[in-house]
Design an enzyme around this catalytic site. Structure first.
Site, mmCIF file in Angstrom:
data_model
loop_
_atom_site.group_PDB
_atom_site.id
_atom_site.type_symbol
_atom_site.label_atom_id
_atom_site.label_comp_id
_atom_site.label_asym_id
_atom_site.label_seq_id
_atom_site.Cartn_x
_atom_site.Cartn_y
_atom_site.Cartn_z
ATOM 1 C CG ASP A 183 -5.446 -0.542 10.166
ATOM 2 O OD1 ASP A 183 -4.682 -1.282 9.216
ATOM 3 O OD2 ASP A 183 -4.972 0.745 8.940
ATOM 4 C CG ASN A 237 -2.178 -5.438 9.220
ATOM 5 O OD1 ASN A 237 -2.369 -4.608 9.120
ATOM 6 N ND2 ASN A 237 -2.193 -6.306 8.870
HETATM 7 O O1 MRU Z 1 -7.295 -0.640 4.277
HETATM 8 P P1 MRU Z 1 -6.168 0.066 3.540
HETATM 9 O O2 MRU Z 1 -5.538 -1.067 3.323
HETATM 10 O O3 MRU Z 1 -6.122 0.841 4.449
HETATM 11 O O4 MRU Z 1 -5.475 -1.139 5.012
HETATM 12 C C1 MRU Z 1 -4.429 -0.853 5.239
HETATM 13 C C2 MRU Z 1 -3.558 -2.241 6.623
HETATM 14 O O5 MRU Z 1 -4.259 -3.260 6.159
HETATM 15 C C3 MRU Z 1 -2.289 -1.910 6.371
HETATM 16 O O6 MRU Z 1 -1.805 -3.550 6.921
HETATM 17 C C4 MRU Z 1 -2.155 -1.472 7.490
HETATM 18 O O7 MRU Z 1 -2.475 0.075 7.484
HETATM 19 C C5 MRU Z 1 -0.524 -0.863 7.759
HETATM 20 S S1 MRU Z 1 -0.320 0.384 6.918
HETATM 21 C C6 MRU Z 1 1.510 0.279 7.780
#
Ligand code: MRU
Length: 354
Positions: free
Chosen positions: A245, A255
């Site tokens: 993220d 992440n």
């Molecule tokens: O809370 P989320 O579902 O948005 O979290 C997503 C993640 O942690 C993913 O691993 C990250 O955003 C990478 S997406 C290519």
């Protein structure tokens, strides 16, 4: 078949269509966002989620924001609505840098357009904003594909790969980040097995990653989060690949919560740990992961399972949505530009410069 997570429908007066990820895998339903408020809600409640998908959606959110304007609004008013739309959408989620990256990019390109053509009519400005959002979309598709091509070599024939949360097509405009090397290896006819952590509390691994991989015909095994160590010890895992993220200048990576524990387990078992992410996920303005804002989410996500209450009324809850994996635990970062082995401030800045 790879899911098309988001799509702009129509011209500048159009709308953003999303796969409603809250309802997968039970129902495949499309959600139409016709104003910034609807999109804000969709991001906040994870109808659309995953760092790149949030960024691309927000870029289209600015196009929605500009639909409020009329020809009577002067340049100052146009820039005010532009800035307000960006500011508002930026409040939807704090951790994924792609959100702020995409909003900044659309805002700057619109401001440059206005500075260059102050007498331009409103439709031309709105068209310029849509063009920039489309460019961000197309670039994401391309970056995902290249991440796959760069990373597929890490998936050896017969390998067991562990992934966490969902960093697939559902998390991007293209074929994903962490799952992209898997799609590329699969295209080449390689056989391998993916272990997908269920990813409590919102189950992106069980609901979304398993759904996507099954659709693509890739063998997938869902495990509870607390099984990862055992599965590694039993020798089933040859590599861990997750998305990100936000990646700080030194390579520390935020992440989904649970990623940090996996990195420790991988190190303990001598298993390579890869992060797959586009350059839009790097935040070189912060030195280390300590500065990454971590989203705290509602208690109910932890105290309920579906509609069933699983913890006593009024119990205290801690629910951070992300954690930070130290760069020293990361074997390599896979980007659209190539591979950053042993990521650190120096190797990252060199890699991103080219
Ligand atoms: O809370 P989320 O579902 O948005 O979290 C997503 C993640 O942690 C993913 O691993 C990250 O955003 C990478 S997406 C290519």
């Amino acid at each position: 078949m790879i899911a098309q997570t988001l799509k702009w429908v129509g011209d500048v007066n159009g709308f953003l269509e999303l796969i409603d990820q809250r309802r997968l895998p039970g129902e495949f339903v499309k959600l139409q966002c016709r104003n910034t408020e609807q999109l804000y809600e969709a991001i906040k409640t994870l109808a659309v989620r995953g760092a790149p998908a949030i960024g691309v959606s927000a870029a289209y959110g600015v196009v929605l924001g500009m639909q409020k304007l009329t020809e009577a609004d002067n340049v100052e008013r146009r820039l005010e609505v532009l800035a307000k739309s960006c500011k508002y959408l930026a409040l939807s989620r704090p951790t994924a840098i792609n959100l702020f990256w995409a909003l900044d990019r659309v805002r700057k390109s619109a401001e440059e357009f206005v500075a260059g053509k102050p007498d331009a009519k409103l439709p031309a400005l709105r068209e310029a904003v849509l063009t920039e959002a489309n460019a961000i979309y197309q670039e994401d598709v391309e970056m995902c594909r290249r991440i796959g091509e760069n990373g597929e070599k890490f998936i050896k024939p017969g390998a067991g790969i562990l992934t966490h949360c969902n960093a697939g097509a559902l998390a991007t405009a293209g074929q994903g980040t962490a799952l992209s090397p898997m799609f590329e290896a699969h295209k080449k006819g390689r056989k391998f097995k993916v272990y997908s952590d269920e990813t409590r509390p919102l189950l992106q691994g069980a609901r979304l990653t398993a759904w996507e991989l099954k659709q693509a015909g890739i063998e997938v095994v869902v495990i509870c989060d607390n099984m990862a160590g055992c599965v590694m010890k039993q020798g089933h895992i040859n590599a861990v690949i997750t998305g990100a993220d936000r990646i700080a200048a030194n390579g520390d990576t935020a992440n989904k919560i649970g990623t940090y524990s996996l990195s420790i387990l991988a190190r303990e078992h001598g298993i390579p740990f890869y992060i797959a992410a586009p350059s839009s996920t790097f935040d070189l303005s912060i030195k280390s992961g300590d500065e990454i804002p971590i989203e705290q989410r509602a208690d109910e996500e932890v105290t309920t399972f579906g509609k069933t209450q699983i913890a006593p009324d009024g119990v205290k809850v801690y629910n951070p949505a992300f954690d930070v994996t130290d760069a020293s635990n990361i074997t390599a970062i896979i980007t659209e530009k190539g591979i950053i082995e042993n990521p650190c401030t120096d190797s990252i800045s060199k890699h991103l410069r080219f």
